[in-house]
Scaffold this motif. Sequence first.
Motif, PDB file in Angstrom:
ATOM      1  N   TYR A  45      96.444  11.969  57.251  1.00 26.30           N
ATOM      2  CA  TYR A  45      96.120  11.299  55.981  1.00 26.30           C
ATOM      3  C   TYR A  45      95.479   9.942  56.277  1.00 26.30           C
ATOM      4  CZ  TYR A  45      99.611  14.742  54.714  1.00 26.30           C
ATOM      5  OH  TYR A  45     100.310  15.910  54.595  1.00 26.30           O
ATOM      6  N   SER A  76      92.835   5.571  47.585  1.00 25.11           N
ATOM      7  CA  SER A  76      92.850   7.036  47.538  1.00 25.11           C
ATOM      8  C   SER A  76      93.293   7.569  48.902  1.00 25.11           C
ATOM      9  CB  SER A  76      91.466   7.576  47.177  1.00 25.11           C
ATOM     10  OG  SER A  76      90.511   7.057  48.066  1.00 25.11           O
ATOM     11  N   VAL A  77      93.749   8.823  48.911  1.00 26.93           N
ATOM     12  CA  VAL A  77      94.143   9.438  50.173  1.00 26.93           C
ATOM     13  C   VAL A  77      93.103  10.490  50.547  1.00 26.93           C
ATOM     14  CG1 VAL A  77      95.930  10.694  51.421  1.00 26.93           C
ATOM     15  CG2 VAL A  77      96.563   9.146  49.589  1.00 26.93           C
ATOM     16  N   ALA A 124      95.776  17.292  46.701  1.00 26.58           N
ATOM     17  CA  ALA A 124      96.644  18.003  45.750  1.00 26.58           C
ATOM     18  C   ALA A 124      96.675  19.500  46.067  1.00 26.58           C
ATOM     19  CB  ALA A 124      96.131  17.779  44.328  1.00 26.58           C
ATOM     20  N   VAL A 157     100.961  16.040  49.305  1.00 31.50           N
ATOM     21  CA  VAL A 157     101.149  14.894  48.405  1.00 31.50           C
ATOM     22  C   VAL A 157     102.509  14.243  48.660  1.00 31.50           C
ATOM     23  CG1 VAL A 157     101.384  14.193  45.983  1.00 31.50           C
ATOM     24  CG2 VAL A 157      99.569  15.776  46.643  1.00 31.50           C
ATOM     25  N   PHE A 188      94.556   6.424  54.109  1.00 32.85           N
ATOM     26  CA  PHE A 188      94.566   5.664  52.846  1.00 32.85           C
ATOM     27  C   PHE A 188      93.308   4.811  52.827  1.00 32.85           C
ATOM     28  CE2 PHE A 188      98.983   6.745  53.395  1.00 32.85           C
ATOM     29  CZ  PHE A 188      99.392   7.032  52.105  1.00 32.85           C
ATOM     30  N   ILE A 226      97.590   5.241  43.328  1.00 30.18           N
ATOM     31  CA  ILE A 226      96.892   5.953  44.412  1.00 30.18           C
ATOM     32  C   ILE A 226      96.339   7.284  43.902  1.00 30.18           C
ATOM     33  CG2 ILE A 226      97.161   7.033  46.694  1.00 30.18           C
ATOM     34  CD1 ILE A 226      99.324   4.971  47.301  1.00 30.18           C
ATOM     35  N   ASP A 227      95.096   7.562  44.256  1.00 23.79           N
ATOM     36  CA  ASP A 227      94.465   8.831  43.872  1.00 23.79           C
ATOM     37  C   ASP A 227      94.755   9.877  44.971  1.00 23.79           C
ATOM     38  OD1 ASP A 227      92.825  10.942  43.300  1.00 23.79           O
ATOM     39  OD2 ASP A 227      90.941   9.799  43.307  1.00 23.79           O
ATOM     40  N   TYR A 228      95.558  10.880  44.626  1.00 21.18           N
ATOM     41  CA  TYR A 228      95.939  11.920  45.599  1.00 21.18           C
ATOM     42  C   TYR A 228      95.117  13.203  45.415  1.00 21.18           C
ATOM     43  CZ  TYR A 228     100.153   9.143  46.597  1.00 21.18           C
ATOM     44  OH  TYR A 228     101.010   8.146  46.969  1.00 21.18           O
ATOM     45  N   SER A 229      94.047  13.142  44.588  1.00 18.32           N
ATOM     46  CA  SER A 229      93.386  14.402  44.203  1.00 18.32           C
ATOM     47  C   SER A 229      92.847  15.201  45.396  1.00 18.32           C
ATOM     48  CB  SER A 229      92.287  14.142  43.174  1.00 18.32           C
ATOM     49  OG  SER A 229      91.400  13.170  43.663  1.00 18.32           O
ATOM     50  N   ALA A 285     102.294  12.205  51.799  1.00 22.77           N
ATOM     51  CA  ALA A 285     101.489  10.989  51.635  1.00 22.77           C
ATOM     52  C   ALA A 285     102.220   9.955  50.781  1.00 22.77           C
ATOM     53  CB  ALA A 285     100.135  11.341  51.016  1.00 22.77           C
ATOM     54  N   GLN A 286     102.972  10.436  49.787  1.00 21.92           N
ATOM     55  CA  GLN A 286     103.716   9.486  48.947  1.00 21.92           C
ATOM     56  C   GLN A 286     104.758   8.736  49.775  1.00 21.92           C
ATOM     57  OE1 GLN A 286     104.908  12.207  45.854  1.00 21.92           O
ATOM     58  NE2 GLN A 286     103.386  11.394  44.415  1.00 21.92           N
TER      59      GLN A 286
END
Length: 371
Positions: A92, A101-102, A12, A120, A94, A6-9, A123-124
């Motif tokens: 959030y 990605s989030v 972040a 993050v 997904f 998963i892209d959390y950028s 979301a995780q």
Amino acid sequence: MSIPEIDYSEIAGKKIECPSECGMCCLCQPEILPQEMGFFRNNHPKSVTTSKTPDRHFCITMKKGHGSCSFLNNRRCSIYQNRPTFCRQFPYHFYVGDGVSVELDLSCRGAWTGEGNDAVAEAQELAERSEKRLNSALKEASQVYREFHAICKEAGVMSDVSTIRQALSANIMKFTDLAYIAKIMDRTLEEPKMDLENLSPDNKFDMKEMEDAARDTALESMASDDPMSVPVYCDKDWNWNMFMASKDKIVWSVMNDDGDLEEKGSVNPMDIPLRAPDADGAEVLAQYISILNGRESFLGNVYYTMDRLDYEDDFANTYYGCMCVTIVDLLWRASMLDHFFHTGMGAEGIKEAIIFYDMDRLDAPTIGAFV
Ligand code: SF4
Ligand code: SF4
């Protein structure tokens, strides 16, 4: 099975809190997943209904059929420990496209305070709860994306996505200038491929045409008399403002906690000119454009647009065109908010417009899906 990468950028370093006066996301009818039905059937059977959407999923009833969720009392959730996954996930989202990605819903005022829980980490935890759904959505989306890329290849309309994103990023301040946007919009359907650095000064641009397009796009989202279908703007005083448009009138109302609407004012949309941001507003707008430029759901919306236009237009031009339509939609809404709330077109006014707009932006059609 394990959680997909998963892209959390986008989230972040962000912190999220939920001020006790808000409750804005409880105006979206919460879906109940099959595994969550047991709790509601046993404890609150009268609070369950089926959605009006074609998939007819189970969801929670709304006050008076169109107000906030029936479990919202004094802006707090009365079943907080047992609230559905749908509610836990906000703000959030997904997004499942080529990958997962989030994305952060900037209509949530709690996303702007710089206080609260680590985004993050939250979301995780949510991703762990949604492992099965994420994997199954990814499998489905991979097939759709494979087909999409194959059609683009055959039509010869695709370019490298990261090159297009970098070109936009290098010219981002230009995208806050209405005259530049008008030129881009004029050229998207005509040029083989646009070069953002070298738009000729002779390129014609039609401000009126752009203003009409901005107004029409914004009005489309407000064209309903069902409060569940129109955009909501939660203002600084936590009022739930709604805007319902007919051909020559936008009616501004505030919804109270019982689901009743009180009319506050109205305006003929033709009396709202499309206004440009001032220098501070342009900075805030550029930051938002940068977020959109990195969002996979924005890319999915561009892909959807290419499909809708039968793959006749170049990817780069469609990408820049979608960005311009988004920006003028946002700026027209900023102009409308200024009309009703005197928010201005500076940093504060553009921030309020983003708060008003982002939830609808995340709702834009796409060939991927939100889980
Ligand atoms: S919109 Fe954000 S701040 Fe408001 S209730 Fe929902 S999560 Fe909390
Ligand atoms: S269940 Fe709770 S959190 Fe979810 S929409 Fe209703 S009141 Fe809000």
